[in-house]
Design a protein around this motif. Structure first.
Motif, PDB file in Angstrom:
ATOM      1  N   THR A 153       0.839  -1.208   0.000  1.00  0.00           N
ATOM      2  CA  THR A 153       0.000   0.000   0.000  1.00  0.00           C
ATOM      3  C   THR A 153       0.868   1.250   0.000  1.00  0.00           C
ATOM      4  O   THR A 153       0.641   2.193  -0.777  1.00  0.00           O
ATOM      5  N   ALA A 154       1.878   1.263   0.872  1.00  0.00           N
ATOM      6  CA  ALA A 154       2.749   2.438   0.991  1.00  0.00           C
ATOM      7  C   ALA A 154       3.584   2.663  -0.264  1.00  0.00           C
ATOM      8  O   ALA A 154       3.934   3.808  -0.588  1.00  0.00           O
ATOM      9  N   ASP A 181      -3.497   7.427   1.378  1.00  0.00           N
ATOM     10  CA  ASP A 181      -3.448   8.177   2.629  1.00  0.00           C
ATOM     11  C   ASP A 181      -3.497   7.269   3.847  1.00  0.00           C
ATOM     12  O   ASP A 181      -3.034   7.643   4.927  1.00  0.00           O
ATOM     13  N   GLY A 182      -4.106   6.098   3.691  1.00  0.00           N
ATOM     14  CA  GLY A 182      -4.270   5.255   4.863  1.00  0.00           C
ATOM     15  C   GLY A 182      -4.741   3.863   4.521  1.00  0.00           C
ATOM     16  O   GLY A 182      -4.809   3.465   3.356  1.00  0.00           O
ATOM     17  N   VAL A 183      -5.075   3.125   5.583  1.00  0.00           N
ATOM     18  CA  VAL A 183      -5.576   1.754   5.440  1.00  0.00           C
ATOM     19  C   VAL A 183      -6.784   1.566   6.346  1.00  0.00           C
ATOM     20  O   VAL A 183      -6.917   2.210   7.386  1.00  0.00           O
ATOM     21  N   LYS A 211       3.334   0.694  13.640  1.00  0.00           N
ATOM     22  CA  LYS A 211       3.594  -0.059  12.401  1.00  0.00           C
ATOM     23  C   LYS A 211       2.985   0.666  11.202  1.00  0.00           C
ATOM     24  O   LYS A 211       3.616   0.788  10.143  1.00  0.00           O
ATOM     25  N   VAL A 212       1.753   1.157  11.369  1.00  0.00           N
ATOM     26  CA  VAL A 212       1.085   1.863  10.273  1.00  0.00           C
ATOM     27  C   VAL A 212       1.712   3.240  10.062  1.00  0.00           C
ATOM     28  O   VAL A 212       1.985   3.645   8.925  1.00  0.00           O
ATOM     29  N   GLU A 264      -2.418   6.477   7.642  1.00  0.00           N
ATOM     30  CA  GLU A 264      -3.364   6.609   8.743  1.00  0.00           C
ATOM     31  C   GLU A 264      -4.251   5.373   8.794  1.00  0.00           C
ATOM     32  O   GLU A 264      -4.239   4.541   7.888  1.00  0.00           O
ATOM     33  N   ILE A 265      -5.037   5.267   9.855  1.00  0.00           N
ATOM     34  CA  ILE A 265      -5.983   4.167  10.016  1.00  0.00           C
ATOM     35  C   ILE A 265      -7.398   4.732   9.943  1.00  0.00           C
ATOM     36  O   ILE A 265      -7.683   5.800  10.479  1.00  0.00           O
ATOM     37  N   GLY A 266      -8.275   3.997   9.265  1.00  0.00           N
ATOM     38  CA  GLY A 266      -9.662   4.432   9.135  1.00  0.00           C
ATOM     39  C   GLY A 266     -10.622   3.455   9.780  1.00  0.00           C
ATOM     40  O   GLY A 266     -10.636   3.277  10.996  1.00  0.00           O
TER      41      GLY A 266
END
Length: 343
Positions: free
Chosen positions: A37-38, A48-50, A74-75, A81-83
């Protein structure tokens, strides 16, 4: 035209787990999903995030605050970012015994605890907790009225727990979940729940199968022998379905579907997720995303701060090809340019 920066663009990590396992392909680790993803980039734009599935072996929801901190680090180390979070509620169906339903609600509680901690750490600026009924359409069909009542009662209890943590719940509509197996059944379930923090998670692939009446022929919106060249009929069906479910929609997955059902590993057959560039895809991803992201008058709803790509049950060979994620990011950027905004 200046680039829109909202909604934020997320990738889902649970496709590394869903449909994988001893009876299928090996799971793909959370680290690998985050790395791919990154690494995705299109003309300087990145994810932007996962959105995270709190499921073993990626993450054990029966965790300590230190475990949550390690997950956040880790993220964050990938500049992501986390959603939204997926609650691992499949140990007990929402229309099951009192004990099974209590287990369902407890998994929601544990997920909300993690979600609250991630928000407080500043790494989770948006997102919901995703649930489903953990019940099969076959079992549901034995008593649709009674089972809808049971599912709604379980969801209400889960909503009341989630509210204590400032969380909203979104039920994912899929043809493989009893009480959520059609657009009309989903609407009836949500209306019976009747909680301000209960909504719908729309996935373009899964909801596409609603139009064809899989597992609920009486609710199909396209004729049995539909001509796939008839785009006008498809658009009309999409408009009818989204008009009913859009007001409930709190979370949105961009996806492609070829009009078929598919299952792998232990996952029941549901709408097949296709690659963004699949020539057999029946959706115009960018145009059809607009039915969910805009109201009936064409105005942006801005109902969610991020959108996510879900590639469940992609073969590992596809998922481990970096070009797959670049292609996905490219279409996500187009969706945001067509239906996003600037802040």
């Amino acid at each position: 035209m200046p680039e829109n920066n909202y909604p934020k663009l997320h990738n889902a990590t649970w496709p590394g787990l869903v449909g994988k396992g001893p009876d299928s392909e090996p799971p793909i680790s959370l680290d690998d999903m985050l790395d791919m993803t990154a690494a995705a980039e299109v003309d300087g734009v990145k994810f932007d995030g996962v959105d995270l599935g709190l499921m073993d072996p990626h993450f054990n929801v029966n965790c300590s605050p230190d475990d949550v901190k390690r997950l956040a680090d880790k993220v964050a180390s990938r500049n992501l970012e986390i959603g939204s979070l997926v609650a691992p509620i499949w140990g007990g169906p929402a229309m099951g015994t009192q004990e099974q339903r209590a287990q369902f609600v407890d998994m929601v509680r544990r997920t909300c605890e993690v979600g609250q901690q991630l928000r407080e750490m500043g790494i989770r600026p948006s997102g919901i907790v995703r649930i489903d009924s953990a019940s099969s359409p076959e079992a549901f069909s034995k008593d649709p009225v009674g089972n809808t009542k049971l599912i709604a009662e379980t969801f209400r209890e889960a909503c009341d727990v989630a509210a204590q943590y400032g969380e909203k719940l979104a039920a994912e509509g899929e043809i493989c979940w009893g009480g959520l197996q059609s657009w009309r059944a989903t609407l009836e379930t949500l209306e019976q729940v009747d909680r301000p923090n209960m909504g719908f998670q729309a996935d373009m692939s899964h909801t596409f199968l609603y139009l064809l009446g899989y597992n609920s022929p009486e609710d199909r919106l396209l004729p049995e022998y539909y001509d796939w060249n008839d785009r006008e009929a498809l658009t009309a069906a999409l408009k009818k379905m989204t008009a009913a479910l859009r007001p409930w929609t709190l979370d949105f997955h961009v996806a492609q579907n070829d009009g078929t059902v598919f299952g792998s590993g232990s996952h029941d057959k549901t709408g097949r997720h296709c690659q963004a560039t699949d020539p057999n895809g029946k959706l115009d991803i960018v145009q059809d995303a607009g039915h969910w992201l805009r109201d009936e008058n064409g105005n942006l709803t801005k109902a969610f701060r991020h959108i996510c790509w879900d590639g469940c049950m992609f073969p590992n060979q596809v998922m481990q090809n970096q070009q797959t994620w670049n292609d996905i990011l490219a279409v996500m950027i187009k969706v945001r340019q067509a239906h996003g905004w600037q802040e």
